[in-house]
Design an enzyme around this catalytic site. Sequence first.
Site, short mmCIF file in Angstrom:
data_model
loop_
_atom_site.label_atom_id
_atom_site.label_comp_id
_atom_site.label_asym_id
_atom_site.label_seq_id
_atom_site.Cartn_x
_atom_site.Cartn_y
_atom_site.Cartn_z
N ARG A 47 0.84 -1.20 0.00
CA ARG A 47 0.00 0.00 0.00
C ARG A 47 0.87 1.25 0.00
O ARG A 47 0.45 2.33 -0.41
CB ARG A 47 -0.99 0.00 1.16
CG ARG A 47 -1.92 1.21 1.13
CD ARG A 47 -3.25 1.10 1.89
NE ARG A 47 -3.25 0.22 3.02
CZ ARG A 47 -2.63 0.43 4.18
NH1 ARG A 47 -1.92 1.55 4.34
NH2 ARG A 47 -2.72 -0.44 5.14
N TYR A 99 -13.24 18.19 -16.00
CA TYR A 99 -13.74 16.83 -15.89
C TYR A 99 -14.91 16.81 -14.90
O TYR A 99 -14.76 17.19 -13.75
CB TYR A 99 -12.61 15.90 -15.45
CG TYR A 99 -13.07 14.48 -15.29
CD1 TYR A 99 -13.49 13.76 -16.39
CD2 TYR A 99 -13.11 13.88 -14.05
CE1 TYR A 99 -13.94 12.46 -16.25
CE2 TYR A 99 -13.56 12.59 -13.90
CZ TYR A 99 -13.97 11.88 -15.01
OH TYR A 99 -14.42 10.60 -14.86
N ASP A 172 -4.48 19.30 -14.66
CA ASP A 172 -4.94 18.03 -15.23
C ASP A 172 -4.54 18.05 -16.70
O ASP A 172 -5.14 18.76 -17.52
CB ASP A 172 -6.46 17.90 -15.07
CG ASP A 172 -6.99 16.56 -15.61
OD1 ASP A 172 -6.30 15.92 -16.41
OD2 ASP A 172 -8.13 16.20 -15.23
N LYS A 197 -6.36 6.96 -19.68
CA LYS A 197 -6.59 7.53 -20.99
C LYS A 197 -5.34 7.37 -21.87
O LYS A 197 -4.93 6.26 -22.12
CB LYS A 197 -7.02 8.99 -20.83
CG LYS A 197 -8.09 9.20 -19.73
CD LYS A 197 -9.42 8.57 -20.07
CE LYS A 197 -10.42 8.57 -18.92
NZ LYS A 197 -10.67 9.87 -18.31
C1 LIG Z 1 -11.07 10.36 -17.10
C2 LIG Z 1 -10.58 11.66 -16.61
C3 LIG Z 1 -10.35 11.88 -15.25
C4 LIG Z 1 -10.64 10.83 -14.21
O1 LIG Z 1 -9.79 9.74 -14.35
P1 LIG Z 1 -10.21 8.23 -13.93
O2 LIG Z 1 -9.00 7.46 -14.28
O3 LIG Z 1 -11.43 7.87 -14.73
O4 LIG Z 1 -10.49 8.26 -12.47
C5 LIG Z 1 -9.87 13.11 -14.87
N1 LIG Z 1 -9.61 14.09 -15.77
C6 LIG Z 1 -9.82 13.90 -17.09
C7 LIG Z 1 -9.52 15.01 -18.03
C8 LIG Z 1 -10.31 12.69 -17.54
O5 LIG Z 1 -10.53 12.52 -18.86
#
Ligand SMILES: *Cc1c(COP(=O)(O)O)cnc(C)c1O
Length: 378
Positions: A47, A99, A172, A197
């Site tokens: 962890r 998001y 992000d 992604k």
């Molecule tokens: C999908 C996404 C998230 C969240 O990520 P997860 O892996 O689904 O928890 C955050 N920011 C953006 C821009 C995303 O496309």
Amino acid sequence: MKPATVAAQALGWIDEKTRGVSPPIHPSSTFIRDPDNLYRSGRSYSRADNPTYDQAEAVLASLENGAQAALFSSGMAAATAVFLSLAPGDHVLAPKAMYWLLRSWLMNFATHWGMKVEFVDMTELDAIKAAMRPRETKLIWTETPANPTWDITDLSAVAVIAHAAGARLAVDSTVGTPVFTRPLDLGADIVMHSATKYLNGHSDLIGGALVTRAGDEHWARIKSLRVQLGGVPGAFEAWLLLRGMRTLFPRVRTAAASAQIIAEHFSGHAQISHVLYPGLKSFPGHEVAARQMQGGFGGMLSVRVKGGEAAAIATAANVRIWKRATSIGGVESLMEHRASVEGPDTPCPSDLLRLSVGIEETSDLIDDLEAALKAVKS
Ligand SMILES: *Cc1c(COP(=O)(O)O)cnc(C)c1O
């Protein structure tokens, strides 16, 4: 080594024991304690960390030009760790376009927990400046290009605003990817990715990551939160991510080149009112994007269908090659009526279809969307 080489060779590491070019997976949750009660291996329990994370974190830190990286069990786990590392009562700025689930978490959980969250238009530098509260604002969170309208934040300018007020800037960069944008080089302090992604790219894992510019006390708090909240990936996911990142550059470059052609093709289309893509000269954030994104504008675009929500949903119902599914950044192209996902309080227009461009033949994607639009018209 240039970033594309770093990614392709995963930093060129060879497994010492086996001379393997691909690294092993370490599934062990626990590690042997030495007879004198010390943990000289530096590891006790997975962890906290796992040997399988090391190489993926090192590759990512290198691609983002950061000091350290940390993998998380999802993008949400990574993003929320940044906010939870602050204190209740702290003031943070977040973008109006972002998001949706993180926005929802900020509006509900974080606000309830005592954080003062203010949503601003991150394309308006004056609005950001006006919203800053000296000593109280601890973080500016932004997303660029931002889901699902692809608003562009001028990261260098916003970093200056944040630092002048003693706040940090976290970005992000899931859609920007390290291929096109390096937020730390532009002054950001933390970069976040949904590794689900583009980083992994094959729609077969859920993962997240943070990369920091400095291994400072704030980063130590985030790392310790990761242990305490327990949002760590499994060893297999970490290994898959490392494997996926090897092809990051060719995947993302192919998708972005295709997205540019698709955006240009559907601009001015009789059944499309707007094409939202930072690579279009007519796009409001194009100039800033051209300055801060190197070599492309990403693989994400949105189209707004004339005829409103019903026509948009009908268009998505008629595609065959594009897959009707949520998520982004995989090798297969996805299309989604975004407002259906985001719920009633979304700022997302109801006629908007979000397109995640994969690596298929561009003309197949264009022909498929043309045919779907034609079926809706008739
Ligand atoms: C999908 C996404 C998230 C969240 O990520 P997860 O892996 O689904 O928890 C955050 N920011 C953006 C821009 C995303 O496309």
